[in-house]
Design an enzyme around this catalytic site. Structure first.
Site, PDB file in Angstrom:
ATOM      1  N   TYR A   1       0.829  -1.217   0.000  1.00 14.67           N
ATOM      2  CA  TYR A   1       0.000   0.000   0.000  1.00 14.67           C
ATOM      3  C   TYR A   1       0.860   1.264   0.000  1.00 14.67           C
ATOM      4  CZ  TYR A   1      -2.634   3.861   2.012  1.00 14.67           C
ATOM      5  OH  TYR A   1      -3.164   5.095   2.238  1.00 14.67           O
TER       6      TYR A   1
ATOM      7  N   TYR B   1     -13.321  11.667   1.867  1.00 14.69           N
ATOM      8  CA  TYR B   1     -13.304  11.405   3.318  1.00 14.69           C
ATOM      9  C   TYR B   1     -14.464  12.065   4.051  1.00 14.69           C
ATOM     10  CZ  TYR B   1      -8.610  10.464   1.731  1.00 14.69           C
ATOM     11  OH  TYR B   1      -7.553  10.032   1.027  1.00 14.69           O
TER      12      TYR B   1
ATOM     13  N   VAL C   1      -2.817  13.270  -0.058  1.00 13.24           N
ATOM     14  CA  VAL C   1      -2.161  14.252   0.824  1.00 13.24           C
ATOM     15  C   VAL C   1      -1.010  15.016   0.172  1.00 13.24           C
ATOM     16  CG1 VAL C   1      -2.703  13.296   3.087  1.00 13.24           C
ATOM     17  CG2 VAL C   1      -0.700  12.476   1.848  1.00 13.24           C
TER      18      VAL C   1
HETATM   19  N1  GLN Z   1       0.061   7.340   1.988  1.00 14.59           N
HETATM   20  C1  GLN Z   1      -0.825   8.218   2.678  1.00 14.59           C
HETATM   21  C2  GLN Z   1      -1.315   7.589   3.962  1.00 14.59           C
HETATM   22  O1  GLN Z   1      -1.718   6.479   3.982  1.00 14.59           O
HETATM   23  C3  GLN Z   1      -1.980   8.534   1.800  1.00 14.59           C
HETATM   24  C4  GLN Z   1      -3.004   9.355   2.502  1.00 14.59           C
HETATM   25  C5  GLN Z   1      -3.688  10.299   1.609  1.00 14.59           C
HETATM   26  O2  GLN Z   1      -3.220  10.630   0.548  1.00 14.59           O
HETATM   27  N2  GLN Z   1      -4.785  10.826   2.071  1.00 14.59           N
HETATM   28  O3  GLN Z   1      -1.294   8.208   5.011  1.00 14.59           O
END
Ligand code: GLN
Length: 598
Positions: free
Chosen positions: A188, A240, A258
């Site tokens: 992941y 979200y 993010v």
């Molecule tokens: N790799 C990031 C995490 O799992 C992805 C989160 C995101 O982009 N919102 O925290």
């Protein structure tokens, strides 16, 4: 020339310059991002990409990876198997909430981390490198180019992924993950570190907008049913804990990450991507959200926006009596048509036939209950499966009521599933042939059948009024001629050659277009005659006449007419009177129907 679309996109980027929000810093490598970088890309479903700003600058895809891995899991395992592990319920939680649904014990959806780590574990392939290679290739097929991993982002996040590690172990504890949780976590985190630019993201979004076919390469990447599933989950869960705000204000399935990217999908039209690293309190790009809201409003991109109602599928609807076919009919047949053709109806359809359009057609036909129908789909662009089913149902209803629809579909847009079977509707290349088919059918239903199914030279207006003596003279003078398919009978421009009575078969008059192409003007069958119209045109034949299949004629040549006129004036008077009567009869009919009968 500059495109107004490009101008608009630039102006909107200029107007959305807010500097609210903070760059994500929980992943050390992301904290270094330039907070003021900004890019926008819009990719159409036919593969054109507009870009503004730094659309080629690379960054890690982060959570925008989630819908694509979910798509791969769906495509590898099937919907049922994936559903058994991950729900499709909006959670209203932050993306990294350490939670499972209390009722099902499964992650709420594949857009939050718990569901995304689970989806990563469902990708087929040998664990480790080979499985990840599939992921990388899969994303590349959406982007239309080979992608790579930003190893610095990967190791930076993996080293600090305490929260995601906790989620992975929780998933293992509850048997949502069946293998090594560390491996699913690594898988992941690595997918989140795949490096993309804003143009890539727009094309990835456009592939979803295009029903799963990459707009530039033309490759089908994802089945349409999975596309629907992925977009639905994006629409309800992609942003979200601000998913409700987003779907209300922007109205497009979307996903943010993010690092500052957002993709949004307008099904059937465009894929959109924005990049600006400052995030709002939900972890979504602040400027990206602002820009998407503006664009959705300005460009009417909200999915719930009702642009136009699709109640215009029937552009024209009129009785068959208003469109006599170009076939010349003997009087008796014409009388039958005059009486009955008003109860059959021609429907001209246009546009895309989706559910509402098909419903409109069905309602119109049911309302009319026509004896016969001509359904002309030459102006229809596209037919949805649901419309095809509706039209098929309509055909059965018509048949039950003793009716039938002749379909004009030269481009084959209807794709009749019954084509080639006895159930198929009669199909025609042009409207005239369909109208002719209906007329013949009406003649069979209400008369003795169309004239070409009978031979009735005796009935011909030129012959039937003659006295027995005159008739004998004319019979003797007439020559019996036969022609085979496409053979020339009379050539346009030739001098008056006499009167031709059709005994059997069909003759067609054609007009030569400017490019030498033949336009089919009139079809003539037994009971009609031709050639005499030249008498009204300085004795010059105006159209070319060919046989259409085997053709038998009786010809009273110009010389015979001259000879009879000189030698037997009594017979000549009868003959000319019959010809004049027939001429007036045709002129009268042409005037009444408003249709030119060359
Ligand atoms: N790799 C990031 C995490 O799992 C992805 C989160 C995101 O982009 N919102 O925290």
């Amino acid at each position: 020339m500059r495109s107004p679309v490009q101008e608009y996109l630039e102006s909107i980027v200029d107007q959305c310059r807010s500097t609210d929000g903070e760059v994500a810093s929980y992943i050390p490598e992301l904290a270094d991002a330039d907070p003021d970088r900004f890019a926008l890309a819009l990719a159409t479903v036919d593969g054109h990409v507009y870009t503004v700003g730094d659309a080629d600058a690379r960054y890690s895809i982060q959570s925008i990876s989630k819908p694509f891995t979910y798509a791969l899991a769906l495509s590898d395992q099937g919907t049922e198997a994936v559903d058994a592990k991950v729900d499709v319920e909006p959670s209203g939680d932050a993306f990294n909430e350490i939670s499972l649904a209390s009722d099902t014990g499964r992650p709420r959806n594949a857009m939050i981390n718990a569901g995304a780590i689970t989806a990563a574990s469902l990708v087929a392939g040998d664990s480790g490198e080979p499985r990840f290679e599939r992921v990388l290739e899969w994303y590349g097929s959406f982007a239309g180019r080979d992608l790579e991993v930003d190893e610095d982002v990967y190791s930076s996040e993996l080293a600090t992924a305490h929260r995601n590690r906790a989620i992975a172990h929780m998933l293992r504890e509850f048997q949502i993950l069946e293998g090594d949780p560390e491996e699913s976590l690594a898988q992941y985190v690595r997918q989140c570190a795949i490096s993309v630019d804003t143009r890539d993201l727009a094309l990835m979004a456009a592939t979803l907008a295009n029903g799963g076919v990459q707009p530039v390469t033309g490759t089908r990447v994802l089945e349409t049913t999975s596309v629907e599933r992925v977009l639905s989950v994006m629409a309800t869960c992609g942003m979200y804990d601000s998913a409700g705000d987003w779907i209300s204000a922007v109205g497009m399935p979307a996903k943010s990450g993010v690092s500052g990217g957002i993709i949004a999908v307008l099904p059937g039209q465009v894929g959109l991507a924005v990049f600006s690293p400052r995030l709002d309190s939900h972890g979504n790009s602040a400027r990206g959200v602002e820009l998407c809201e503006r664009m959705s409003r300005d460009m009417e991109m909200h999915l719930m926006h009702v642009g136009r109602s699709s109640n215009t599928a029937v552009r024209n609807r009129y009785p068959l009596s208003q469109v006599a076919s170009r076939r010349r009919r003997p009087d008796a047949d014409q009388a039958v048509l005059d009486e009955h053709a008003g109860r059959s109806v021609v429907y001209e359809l246009h546009g895309d036939l989706l559910f509402a359009g098909a419903e409109h057609v069905v309602r119109a036909v049911v309302e009319d209950a026509p004896e016969l129908a001509v359904v002309d789909v030459r102006r229809v662009d596209d037919v949805a499966d649901v419309a095809r089913v509706a039209l098929r149902g309509l055909r059965s209803m018509l048949r039950e009521a003793g009716s039938e629809a002749a379909v004009v579909d030269p481009h084959g847009v209807l794709h009749d599933p019954d084509a080639g079977t006895e159930h198929a509707s009669p199909f025609f290349e042009d409207r005239d042939s369909a109208v002719r088919w209906c007329e013949d059918e009406l003649l069979r239903r209400h008369g003795d059948g169309p004239a070409d199914e009978r031979a009735h030279v005796d009935d011909h207006p030129l012959l039937r009024g003659l006295s027995p003596d005159a008739r004998r003279v004319i019979d003797d003078a007439m020559e019996h001629l036969t022609f085979t398919d496409d053979e020339l009978v009379l050539e346009a421009g030739a001098p008056f050659a006499g009167v031709h009575v059709v005994v059997s078969g069909t003759a067609v008059a054609t007009v030569e277009g400017p490019n030498g192409d033949r336009t089919h003007a009139v079809a003539m069958n037994p009971g009609t005659s031709f050639g005499e119209l030249a008498l009204g045109a300085d004795d010059v034949q105006e159209t070319s006449i060919h046989a259409d299949g085997d053709l038998t004629l009786l010809r009273l040549s110009a010389e015979s007419i001259d000879r009879i006129t000189a030698d037997q004036p009594q017979v000549a008077v009868e003959m000319w009177r019959a010809m004049a009567r027939d001429g007036y009869r045709m002129a009268d009919r042409a005037l009444r129907s408003g249709v030119e009968r060359g």
